[in-house]
Design a protein around this motif. Structure first.
Motif, PDB file in Angstrom:
ATOM      1  N   ILE A 150      32.832  50.639  38.701  1.00  0.00           N
ATOM      2  CA  ILE A 150      33.974  49.842  37.667  1.00  0.00           C
ATOM      3  C   ILE A 150      33.488  49.678  35.887  1.00  0.00           C
ATOM      4  O   ILE A 150      34.287  50.447  35.417  1.00  0.00           O
ATOM      5  N   THR A 197      38.747  47.493  32.692  1.00  0.00           N
ATOM      6  CA  THR A 197      38.439  46.401  33.168  1.00  0.00           C
ATOM      7  C   THR A 197      37.820  45.152  32.977  1.00  0.00           C
ATOM      8  O   THR A 197      37.794  44.222  32.551  1.00  0.00           O
ATOM      9  N   PHE A 198      36.733  45.760  32.463  1.00  0.00           N
ATOM     10  CA  PHE A 198      35.821  44.812  32.223  1.00  0.00           C
ATOM     11  C   PHE A 198      35.519  45.152  30.343  1.00  0.00           C
ATOM     12  O   PHE A 198      35.273  46.298  29.498  1.00  0.00           O
ATOM     13  N   PHE A 209      33.984  39.468  38.520  1.00  0.00           N
ATOM     14  CA  PHE A 209      33.916  39.665  39.631  1.00  0.00           C
ATOM     15  C   PHE A 209      34.095  41.426  39.447  1.00  0.00           C
ATOM     16  O   PHE A 209      35.021  41.825  38.560  1.00  0.00           O
ATOM     17  N   MET A 210      33.703  42.200  40.780  1.00  0.00           N
ATOM     18  CA  MET A 210      33.854  42.968  40.788  1.00  0.00           C
ATOM     19  C   MET A 210      33.630  43.607  42.332  1.00  0.00           C
ATOM     20  O   MET A 210      32.588  42.996  43.404  1.00  0.00           O
ATOM     21  N   HIS A 269      36.850  48.622  49.761  1.00  0.00           N
ATOM     22  CA  HIS A 269      37.392  47.644  50.148  1.00  0.00           C
ATOM     23  C   HIS A 269      38.178  46.516  49.989  1.00  0.00           C
ATOM     24  O   HIS A 269      38.274  45.207  49.939  1.00  0.00           O
ATOM     25  N   GLY A 292      42.115  45.133  48.590  1.00  0.00           N
ATOM     26  CA  GLY A 292      42.631  45.376  49.400  1.00  0.00           C
ATOM     27  C   GLY A 292      42.263  44.294  50.699  1.00  0.00           C
ATOM     28  O   GLY A 292      43.298  44.015  51.927  1.00  0.00           O
ATOM     29  N   GLN A 293      41.026  43.714  51.084  1.00  0.00           N
ATOM     30  CA  GLN A 293      41.082  42.904  51.988  1.00  0.00           C
ATOM     31  C   GLN A 293      41.225  41.213  51.644  1.00  0.00           C
ATOM     32  O   GLN A 293      40.760  41.471  53.205  1.00  0.00           O
ATOM     33  N   GLY A 294      41.451  41.320  50.611  1.00  0.00           N
ATOM     34  CA  GLY A 294      40.854  39.373  50.763  1.00  0.00           C
ATOM     35  C   GLY A 294      39.322  39.622  50.270  1.00  0.00           C
ATOM     36  O   GLY A 294      39.160  38.445  49.979  1.00  0.00           O
ATOM     37  N   GLY A 315      38.085  40.086  46.924  1.00  0.00           N
ATOM     38  CA  GLY A 315      38.369  38.846  45.680  1.00  0.00           C
ATOM     39  C   GLY A 315      39.344  38.024  45.609  1.00  0.00           C
ATOM     40  O   GLY A 315      38.644  37.384  45.185  1.00  0.00           O
ATOM     41  N   ARG A 316      40.207  37.424  46.348  1.00  0.00           N
ATOM     42  CA  ARG A 316      40.146  36.382  46.531  1.00  0.00           C
ATOM     43  C   ARG A 316      39.456  35.231  47.295  1.00  0.00           C
ATOM     44  O   ARG A 316      39.150  33.942  46.928  1.00  0.00           O
ATOM     45  N   ASN A 372      45.663  44.770  33.995  1.00  0.00           N
ATOM     46  CA  ASN A 372      44.451  45.112  35.193  1.00  0.00           C
ATOM     47  C   ASN A 372      45.673  44.309  35.605  1.00  0.00           C
ATOM     48  O   ASN A 372      45.404  42.976  36.821  1.00  0.00           O
ATOM     49  N   ARG A 427      46.820  43.616  39.661  1.00  0.00           N
ATOM     50  CA  ARG A 427      45.936  42.971  40.718  1.00  0.00           C
ATOM     51  C   ARG A 427      45.430  42.087  40.036  1.00  0.00           C
ATOM     52  O   ARG A 427      45.562  40.663  40.737  1.00  0.00           O
ATOM     53  N   ALA A 428      44.470  41.959  39.016  1.00  0.00           N
ATOM     54  CA  ALA A 428      43.426  40.695  39.018  1.00  0.00           C
ATOM     55  C   ALA A 428      44.433  39.527  38.365  1.00  0.00           C
ATOM     56  O   ALA A 428      44.458  38.477  38.809  1.00  0.00           O
ATOM     57  N   TRP A 457      44.381  35.412  39.680  1.00  0.00           N
ATOM     58  CA  TRP A 457      44.186  34.725  39.084  1.00  0.00           C
ATOM     59  C   TRP A 457      45.150  33.602  39.273  1.00  0.00           C
ATOM     60  O   TRP A 457      45.372  32.437  39.369  1.00  0.00           O
TER      61      TRP A 457
HETATM   62  C1  LIG Z   1      40.237  42.770  40.361  1.00  0.00           C
HETATM   63  C2  LIG Z   1      39.961  42.290  42.057  1.00  0.00           C
HETATM   64  C3  LIG Z   1      38.494  41.842  42.013  1.00  0.00           C
HETATM   65  C4  LIG Z   1      41.029  42.099  43.406  1.00  0.00           C
HETATM   66  O1  LIG Z   1      39.638  42.396  44.692  1.00  0.00           O
HETATM   67  P1  LIG Z   1      40.403  42.682  45.932  1.00  0.00           P
HETATM   68  O2  LIG Z   1      40.083  42.201  46.876  1.00  0.00           O
HETATM   69  O3  LIG Z   1      40.725  43.873  45.786  1.00  0.00           O
HETATM   70  O4  LIG Z   1      41.525  41.623  46.041  1.00  0.00           O
HETATM   71  P2  LIG Z   1      42.405  41.284  47.485  1.00  0.00           P
HETATM   72  O5  LIG Z   1      42.029  42.481  48.700  1.00  0.00           O
HETATM   73  O6  LIG Z   1      41.700  39.717  47.253  1.00  0.00           O
HETATM   74  O7  LIG Z   1      43.980  41.208  47.008  1.00  0.00           O
HETATM   75  C5  LIG Z   1      44.290  40.501  45.928  1.00  0.00           C
HETATM   76  C6  LIG Z   1      45.406  40.224  45.436  1.00  0.00           C
HETATM   77  O8  LIG Z   1      45.821  41.983  44.975  1.00  0.00           O
HETATM   78  C7  LIG Z   1      46.993  42.047  45.513  1.00  0.00           C
HETATM   79  N1  LIG Z   1      47.024  43.559  46.590  1.00  0.00           N
HETATM   80  C8  LIG Z   1      45.585  43.556  46.961  1.00  0.00           C
HETATM   81  N2  LIG Z   1      45.764  44.861  47.065  1.00  0.00           N
HETATM   82  C9  LIG Z   1      46.487  45.362  46.444  1.00  0.00           C
HETATM   83  C10 LIG Z   1      46.843  46.756  46.213  1.00  0.00           C
HETATM   84  N3  LIG Z   1      46.127  48.097  47.221  1.00  0.00           N
HETATM   85  N4  LIG Z   1      47.562  47.163  45.013  1.00  0.00           N
HETATM   86  C11 LIG Z   1      48.297  46.310  44.124  1.00  0.00           C
HETATM   87  N5  LIG Z   1      47.751  45.035  44.252  1.00  0.00           N
HETATM   88  C12 LIG Z   1      46.778  44.506  45.378  1.00  0.00           C
HETATM   89  C13 LIG Z   1      47.747  41.387  46.041  1.00  0.00           C
HETATM   90  O9  LIG Z   1      48.422  40.827  45.216  1.00  0.00           O
HETATM   91  C14 LIG Z   1      46.258  40.521  46.723  1.00  0.00           C
HETATM   92  O10 LIG Z   1      47.286  39.244  46.667  1.00  0.00           O
HETATM   93  P3  LIG Z   1      47.515  38.222  48.360  1.00  0.00           P
HETATM   94  O11 LIG Z   1      46.314  37.305  48.490  1.00  0.00           O
HETATM   95  O12 LIG Z   1      48.152  37.509  47.876  1.00  0.00           O
HETATM   96  O13 LIG Z   1      47.291  39.183  49.210  1.00  0.00           O
HETATM   97  C15 LIG Z   1      39.152  44.284  42.314  1.00  0.00           C
HETATM   98  O14 LIG Z   1      40.592  44.698  42.563  1.00  0.00           O
HETATM   99  C16 LIG Z   1      37.915  44.710  41.431  1.00  0.00           C
HETATM  100  O15 LIG Z   1      37.029  44.566  41.578  1.00  0.00           O
HETATM  101  N6  LIG Z   1      38.360  45.000  40.400  1.00  0.00           N
HETATM  102  C17 LIG Z   1      37.964  46.293  39.102  1.00  0.00           C
HETATM  103  C18 LIG Z   1      36.880  44.674  38.216  1.00  0.00           C
HETATM  104  C19 LIG Z   1      37.785  44.166  37.826  1.00  0.00           C
HETATM  105  O16 LIG Z   1      39.034  44.157  37.928  1.00  0.00           O
HETATM  106  N7  LIG Z   1      37.701  42.539  37.946  1.00  0.00           N
HETATM  107  C20 LIG Z   1      38.345  41.940  37.750  1.00  0.00           C
HETATM  108  C21 LIG Z   1      38.136  41.363  36.186  1.00  0.00           C
HETATM  109  S1  LIG Z   1      39.154  39.819  35.759  1.00  0.00           S
END
Ligand SMILES: CC(C)(COP(=O)(O)OP(=O)(O)OC[C@H]1O[C@@H](n2cnc3c(N)ncnc32)[C@H](O)[C@@H]1OP(=O)(O)O)[C@@H](O)C(=O)NCCC(=O)NCCS
Length: 166
Positions: A25, A31-32, A87-88, A93, A95-97, A99-100, A127, A129-130, A134
């Motif tokens: 990452i 993202t960072f 967060f990382m 893993h 898309g499995q919750g 990060g949430r 970013n 998804r993030a 958030w």
């Molecule tokens: C951003 C990050 C922390 C999210 O973690 P994650 O474990 O993948 O997130 P989650 O599985 O909890 O999903 C969170 C949301 O992302 C979205 N999401 C999940 N899988 C997805 C996919 N394959 N494509 C697009 N969006 C997706 C969904 O909206 C989900 O929300 P939901 O709970 O309502 O379904 C992770 O992707 C990460 O570490 N990224 C790299 C570092 C980074 O960006 N850190 C944050 C900097 S601000």
């Protein structure tokens, strides 16, 4: 959502399993706002902030580290009640919750630690998804620094400051 996920305080013993996915990452630089060539020993110092900072890991039932987060005091003096967090999640893993769950945990612990607000200082606007995650946890984009981030693929993009009261 992973059934048996546990979030606990990270220990130095966890570091090799954290850095195993954190390095990709950091090196990707998408993202960072860390230097892409940040050496491992400096990354470890960044990721384990001194108290009141905290570092967490999300682990599964086999002890696999799925993701990690930290929480720090973002400001000092009259603004010392504002926290920040990072967060990382291991992309294997995502898309499995994880990060949430880490986000919810960090907000709750920051509240328990007496912080009154959470500020994310540098959320890259690409970013998405993030940003969506958030926002769903109650943070709002307060402002966007135009061309605040040089993305390796998209060039200069906006950098959000996100905030919520606790
Ligand atoms: C951003 C990050 C922390 C999210 O973690 P994650 O474990 O993948 O997130 P989650 O599985 O909890 O999903 C969170 C949301 O992302 C979205 N999401 C999940 N899988 C997805 C996919 N394959 N494509 C697009 N969006 C997706 C969904 O909206 C989900 O929300 P939901 O709970 O309502 O379904 C992770 O992707 C990460 O570490 N990224 C790299 C570092 C980074 O960006 N850190 C944050 C900097 S601000």
């Amino acid at each position: 959502m992973l059934a048996a996920m546990v979030i606990r305080e990270a220990t130095p013993h966890d570091w090799p399993r954290m850095w195993a996915f954190m390095e990709g990452i950091v090196r990707a630089g998408e993202t960072f706002s860390w230097d892409r060539d940040t050496p491992e020993d400096l990354a470890r110092v960044f990721w384990f902030p001194a108290p009141p900072g905290r570092t967490f890991v999300a682990v599964d039932e086999r002890g696999t580290v799925l993701g990690t987060a930290n929480c720090v005091r973002n400001h000092m003096g009259g603004a010392a009640h504002i926290a920040s967090a990072s967060f990382m999640v291991d992309p294997r893993h995502s898309g499995q919750g994880v990060g949430r769950a880490l986000g919810e945990h960090v907000l709750e612990r920051a509240r328990e630690d007496g912080f009154r607000a959470m500020q994310f200082n540098a959320v890259v606007e690409t970013n998405t998804r993030a940003v969506a995650l958030w926002e769903s946890l109650g943070l709002k984009v307060m402002t966007t620094l135009p061309e605040g981030y040089l993305h390796p693929v998209h060039g200069y993009v906006g950098l959000h400051i996100m905030y919520r009261q606790l």
